[in-house]
Design a protein around this motif. Structure first.
Motif, mmCIF file in Angstrom:
data_model
loop_
_atom_site.group_PDB
_atom_site.id
_atom_site.type_symbol
_atom_site.label_atom_id
_atom_site.label_comp_id
_atom_site.label_asym_id
_atom_site.label_seq_id
_atom_site.Cartn_x
_atom_site.Cartn_y
_atom_site.Cartn_z
ATOM 1 N N SER A 145 -2.790 8.822 5.429
ATOM 2 C CA SER A 145 -3.982 9.671 5.411
ATOM 3 C C SER A 145 -5.166 9.033 6.132
ATOM 4 O O SER A 145 -6.097 9.725 6.548
ATOM 5 C CB SER A 145 -4.380 9.963 3.968
ATOM 6 N N HIS A 157 -7.226 7.168 4.643
ATOM 7 C CA HIS A 157 -8.254 6.967 3.616
ATOM 8 C C HIS A 157 -7.977 5.680 2.855
ATOM 9 O O HIS A 157 -6.826 5.291 2.662
ATOM 10 C CB HIS A 157 -8.296 8.151 2.654
ATOM 11 N N LYS A 158 -9.035 5.041 2.397
ATOM 12 C CA LYS A 158 -8.904 3.833 1.596
ATOM 13 C C LYS A 158 -9.078 4.208 0.126
ATOM 14 O O LYS A 158 -9.875 5.067 -0.222
ATOM 15 C CB LYS A 158 -9.938 2.787 2.018
ATOM 16 N N PRO A 159 -8.320 3.544 -0.760
ATOM 17 C CA PRO A 159 -8.365 3.943 -2.175
ATOM 18 C C PRO A 159 -9.706 3.719 -2.845
ATOM 19 O O PRO A 159 -9.992 4.328 -3.875
ATOM 20 C CB PRO A 159 -7.282 3.066 -2.820
ATOM 21 N N PHE A 211 -4.838 1.506 -7.299
ATOM 22 C CA PHE A 211 -4.428 2.488 -6.302
ATOM 23 C C PHE A 211 -4.580 3.935 -6.791
ATOM 24 O O PHE A 211 -4.386 4.865 -6.012
ATOM 25 C CB PHE A 211 -2.999 2.207 -5.847
ATOM 26 N N THR A 224 0.827 -1.200 0.000
ATOM 27 C CA THR A 224 0.000 0.000 0.000
ATOM 28 C C THR A 224 0.866 1.256 0.000
ATOM 29 O O THR A 224 1.736 1.414 0.857
ATOM 30 C CB THR A 224 -0.917 0.021 1.236
ATOM 31 N N ALA A 272 -5.548 -0.596 2.149
ATOM 32 C CA ALA A 272 -5.109 0.573 2.914
ATOM 33 C C ALA A 272 -4.170 0.195 4.060
ATOM 34 O O ALA A 272 -3.748 1.071 4.817
ATOM 35 C CB ALA A 272 -6.320 1.320 3.463
ATOM 36 N N THR A 300 3.976 6.164 -4.123
ATOM 37 C CA THR A 300 3.108 7.329 -3.919
ATOM 38 C C THR A 300 3.417 8.428 -4.926
ATOM 39 O O THR A 300 2.503 9.055 -5.478
ATOM 40 C CB THR A 300 3.266 7.861 -2.482
ATOM 41 N N TYR A 309 -1.894 6.373 1.389
ATOM 42 C CA TYR A 309 -3.097 5.867 2.056
ATOM 43 C C TYR A 309 -2.837 5.499 3.511
ATOM 44 O O TYR A 309 -3.675 5.768 4.381
ATOM 45 C CB TYR A 309 -3.632 4.659 1.301
ATOM 46 N N THR A 310 -1.706 4.912 3.801
ATOM 47 C CA THR A 310 -1.446 4.507 5.185
ATOM 48 C C THR A 310 -1.303 5.708 6.098
ATOM 49 O O THR A 310 -1.604 5.630 7.292
ATOM 50 C CB THR A 310 -0.182 3.641 5.273
#
Length: 425
Positions: free
Chosen positions: A34, A36-38, A181, A27, A102, A375, A31-32
């Protein structure tokens, strides 16, 4: 001398360009960090595990009408179609997939599989745009592709160009993961050129020749997409030996239209980001093509690291000198001046600042396997953010950018990634 080094090169590539079943990539830190999940933003009607990837390949077709597959032979035509990539086994639910997508540490391995392949037609090599758009040459595929672009939240198109030692499945699986992602907001396309599944074919030069031959096909594809699709922009992500295909293919596109202005060609082909991840193209060769590429694209991004054993072995054993994916260079003053003159070049040095952040980002798959590096791939393709806005800091050269020690903290300042394209400047 070459034979003496072959075991070293083979060992370097074993863990880099594999042909086995692909697991879901780690991941991205986006995402990790924030929370939030993608996939959180997807409406109920889009919450199914499989993901469609369009494909274009000059691999030779195998099998009959009931079982389509593509082998290692090179075809004079381009086959076009779609592949359906499955995420996880039959017991994996949508909620589970969203959750593990996530997580920084996963208890389960999410394997990717091809759930189906549909070939729509073939486009003859060197065909004109009008011929390629005809009813006998995959017009239905173009219609489907346009419908996907038009119905997507993000109207851009991503083309993934793989490296050496992989098969057709690998190209589609990698394209699907990047798309996954990116929030499944964009249409993705795998350009599958016919490399073999052994490194000796690359070292011997056989697959290098195929890479340059396939650059013609990539240029044909870009001509077709620019003229016959509704894509707002077309992004090209190449990895490893795929950088040879992309470098020559984009430059060739410019060479085909010597009497047309760069501004006119940019409007026609709409190429956004040309991203060269761990590129195994000789630096001298890239510099020679760079002005033509720079005239057509919105930005060129080249990633580098100080320890990529695959590129180190390639540059030592094969011809051409250092590769663009290696930290440092063997360029002369004139070549450096060419790079400094480019308007759209960004060099992302993944290794600079290692001491301050406490770890290096190395290997040949770092752009995919390391959460920080992946990222920047997502932000570079999924947004119009500048390097500074993506959390990078200026490096030692005018076009160089580095990942700072507080990179995750900088990412927390970005808006929630519910739709990447909303982050545009």
């Amino acid at each position: 001398m070459v034979l003496a080094f072959l075991p070293v090169l083979c060992a370097a590539f074993v863990s880099s360009c594999g042909v086995g079943v692909q697991p879901l990539m780690p991941t991205p830190v986006l995402y990790t960090e924030s929370g939030h999940k993608p996939l959180d933003h997807l409406p109920p009607g889009e919450r199914w595990k499989e993901r469609r990837v369009y494909y274009v390949t000059n691999r030779s077709r195998q099998g009959g009408a009931q079982r389509i597959s593509y082998g290692n032979g090179i075809s004079p035509d381009l086959s076009v179609g779609t592949s359906l990539i499955g995420f996880g086994g039959p017991d994996m639910t949508w909620a589970h997939l969203n959750r593990v997508s996530a997580e920084s540490e996963r208890d389960d391995v999410v394997e990717l599989s091809i759930a189906g392949i549909a070939e729509f037609g073939r486009i003859p090599a060197n065909s004109t745009v009008s011929q390629a758009a005809g009813p006998e040459a995959a017009a239905f595929w173009l219609k489907e592709l346009n419908e996907s672009i038009d119905s997507s939240r993000d109207k851009d198109l991503l083309i993934y160009v793989h490296g050496a030692k992989v098969n057709f499945y690998n190209s589609c699986a990698f394209a699907a993961q990047l798309d996954h992602f990116l929030g499944r907001d964009m249409t993705s396309l795998a350009f599958a050129w016919p490399t073999h599944q052994n490194i000796l074919s690359y070292v011997s030069g056989a697959d290098v020749h195929r890479a340059y031959e396939s650059a013609e096909a990539l240029a044909d594809l870009l001509e077709l997409l620019g003229s016959r699709t509704d894509a707002r922009r077309i992004h090209i992500l190449s990895w490893s030996a795929g950088a040879r295909v992309a470098t020559r293919g984009i430059a060739l596109l410019r060479e085909r239209h010597p009497n047309e202005s760069a501004a006119s060609l940019r409007r026609r082909f709409r190429i956004g980001t040309a991203y060269f991840a761990a590129g195994d193209v000789p630096s001298h060769e890239f510099v020679a093509a760079a002005p033509a590429i720079d005239s057509l694209v919105e930005r060129i991004i080249v990633t580098q690291t100080d320890h990529d054993s695959a590129l180190e072995s390639s540059s030592r054993i094969m011809r051409g000198g250092m590769r663009i994916g290696q930290q440092g260079n063997d360029l002369n003053e004139d070549e450096i001046a060419v790079l400094r003159s480019l308007k759209h070049l960004e060099v992302v040095d993944m290794s600079e600042g290692t001491e301050k952040r406490g770890f290096d980002i190395v290997g040949h798959r770092y752009w995919f396997d390391h959460p920080w590096a992946s990222t920047d791939v997502l932000l570079s393709i999924g947004t119009d953010l500048s390097p500074r806005e993506r959390g990078l800091v200026p490096g030692g050269l005018p076009m160089q950018w580095d990942l700072p020690p507080d990179y995750p903290e900088r990412l927390r300042r970005l808006p929630p990634p519910t739709s990447f394209r909303r982050w545009n400047r």
